[in-house]
Design an enzyme around this catalytic site. Sequence first.
Site, PDB file in Angstrom:
ATOM      1  N   HIS A  95       0.633   6.723  -7.393  1.00  0.00           N
ATOM      2  CA  HIS A  95      -0.246   5.622  -7.001  1.00  0.00           C
ATOM      3  C   HIS A  95      -1.611   5.829  -7.643  1.00  0.00           C
ATOM      4  CE1 HIS A  95       2.780   4.315  -4.151  1.00  0.00           C
ATOM      5  NE2 HIS A  95       2.910   5.586  -3.823  1.00  0.00           N
TER       6      HIS A  95
ATOM      7  N   CYS B 101      -1.911   3.867   1.826  1.00  0.00           N
ATOM      8  CA  CYS B 101      -3.310   4.071   1.456  1.00  0.00           C
ATOM      9  C   CYS B 101      -4.173   2.972   2.066  1.00  0.00           C
ATOM     10  CB  CYS B 101      -3.447   4.086  -0.068  1.00  0.00           C
ATOM     11  SG  CYS B 101      -2.807   2.592  -0.869  1.00  0.00           S
TER      12      CYS B 101
ATOM     13  N   SER C 188       1.520   1.260  -8.697  1.00  0.00           N
ATOM     14  CA  SER C 188       2.387   2.066  -7.841  1.00  0.00           C
ATOM     15  C   SER C 188       3.744   2.225  -8.502  1.00  0.00           C
ATOM     16  CB  SER C 188       2.572   1.410  -6.465  1.00  0.00           C
ATOM     17  OG  SER C 188       1.398   1.497  -5.693  1.00  0.00           O
TER      18      SER C 188
ATOM     19  N   GLU D   5       0.853  -1.189   0.000  1.00  0.00           N
ATOM     20  CA  GLU D   5       0.000   0.000   0.000  1.00  0.00           C
ATOM     21  C   GLU D   5       0.889   1.239   0.000  1.00  0.00           C
ATOM     22  OE1 GLU D   5      -2.629  -3.236   1.313  1.00  0.00           O
ATOM     23  OE2 GLU D   5      -0.686  -2.561   2.070  1.00  0.00           O
ATOM     24  N   SER D   6       1.352   1.620  -1.179  1.00  0.00           N
ATOM     25  CA  SER D   6       2.088   2.865  -1.428  1.00  0.00           C
ATOM     26  C   SER D   6       3.596   2.749  -1.243  1.00  0.00           C
ATOM     27  CB  SER D   6       1.478   4.026  -0.642  1.00  0.00           C
ATOM     28  OG  SER D   6       0.126   4.224  -1.037  1.00  0.00           O
TER      29      SER D   6
END
Length: 388
Positions: free
Chosen positions: A291, A122, A278, A107-108
Site C-alpha cells: 500500500h 489505513c 494498493s 482502505e487496504s
Amino acid sequence: MQHQQQNGGIQPDHVQVQDQQQDQQQVLEHTQQKAGEAIVSEAKDASVVPAGFEGPEKILEIDFNPSMGKSLREVNRETWDAILDLARCQILSKMSNEFLDAYVLSESSLFVYSHKVFIKTCGTTTLLRCLPLLLKVAESRGLELQWIGYTRKNFIFPDDQEFPHSSFAQEIEYTKKCRGPQGGALNGGAYILGDLLADHWYVYVADYCGDANQSSERNVNIMMYDLDIDVCQGFYRQPELDLEADAQRAAYEVAKINDLCGPDAIVDDRMFEPCGYSLNALQDESFYTLHVTPEPEYSYASFETNLEISDYTDLLTKTLRAFRPKRFAITMFADEAALEKIRQCPTQLTSVAAGCTYRRETQSTTSIRADYACRMSVYVMENQTSSS
C-alpha cells in the site's frame, strides 16, 4: 506472474440454506450494532479538514481451531460487506486460490483463510468496530477462537482518529469488552515496542491456544517513510494514461512487483484517484500486500508478507531499492518454532545496504507466553550512494 483484472476471479458463494439464513440474521443485527455505536462514537466535526492521510495501518488477525467448524471462506459477500461497513471500508475486488481469498479494500486489504482472518486498514477506518460481529459470525459457524492479535504503529495524525482508535488505551478497553470463548470477555495482554518519543508499535494479543504452538507462521511488515520524490510521482494518475489498467501497470512497474513477489504469484491491484496504490498477491498459502501513500508531505508505503523463507535480507533490500525511503521500520511477529527456521531475522541487522546505507536506530523485542515473539527495528538513511 499472473495479473488479476479488477473484479476478476469473484466466485459466487456456495453455502447451505441454513448458513445463508444465519448470515442474513447477522447482517440485520449489524444494522442495530452500527446504530448503537453511532451514539457512542466520538466522531469528529465534519467541517474539520484532516491534517493528512494516515498511511500506517491498523492490523487485526483472528485465528480459529482448524479442526472445528465451517470454513470462513463460505461466508457470503453480504456478510463481509456488513463486517467491513463497521470498519468504514468497502470491498473493491476479490481474487482466490486454493488456500485463501484476497480482497482489495477501499482502505487496504482483507485475507480470508478457512480458519483465519487478516484485516489491514489505513486512514481513519474504525477497524476494531468490526470485531464483535466478526466473532459472532465465526461462533455461528462452530469455530473455536484460538488467537486474536491487534497491532499498529503510532499514528502520524492521531487527532484525526475516531472511536475506538483515539488512543491505545481506548483500543484495549474496547477490545476487552468483546465476547471471547464461552461468552466471557476477551482476556489479553498489551505491549509496546520501540521509542515512545519516536517510531513505536502497539500490540494487543489474546491467546487461547494453550500449549506451546509449533506453527511455522510468521508475518514480516516493512513500513517506509519519506519516499524518494521520483518514486512518489509514479503513484499519481498520469494524464496520458486514460485507462485504469494502464495506470495500474505503470505503478506496478514503479514498485518493481516482479522483484518483490514470487514468479508464480497472482496479483490484484488498484490505482486510486488522484494518487495512491494498493496490491494483493497470492502464492500458494502465502500473501503479499503493498500500500502506497505518495503525497510528499507524508509519503508512506508498507509491504507485508507471511511468506515462509529462511532469510528475508534479499526481500528487504529489493523493497528498499524500489521505494528509497529516508527511514523505515520493520516488524516480525512469529511463533518461536518459526524463528528457529529463520537463518537471518531482518530485525537483527545492524545496517542494510540498498543503494544507500540504512543504520539501525532502535531494536525492541518481547515474548508473549512461551511461544510467540514480537520484534521491531527502526532504521534511518545514513548516506546516499546511488539512486538505483
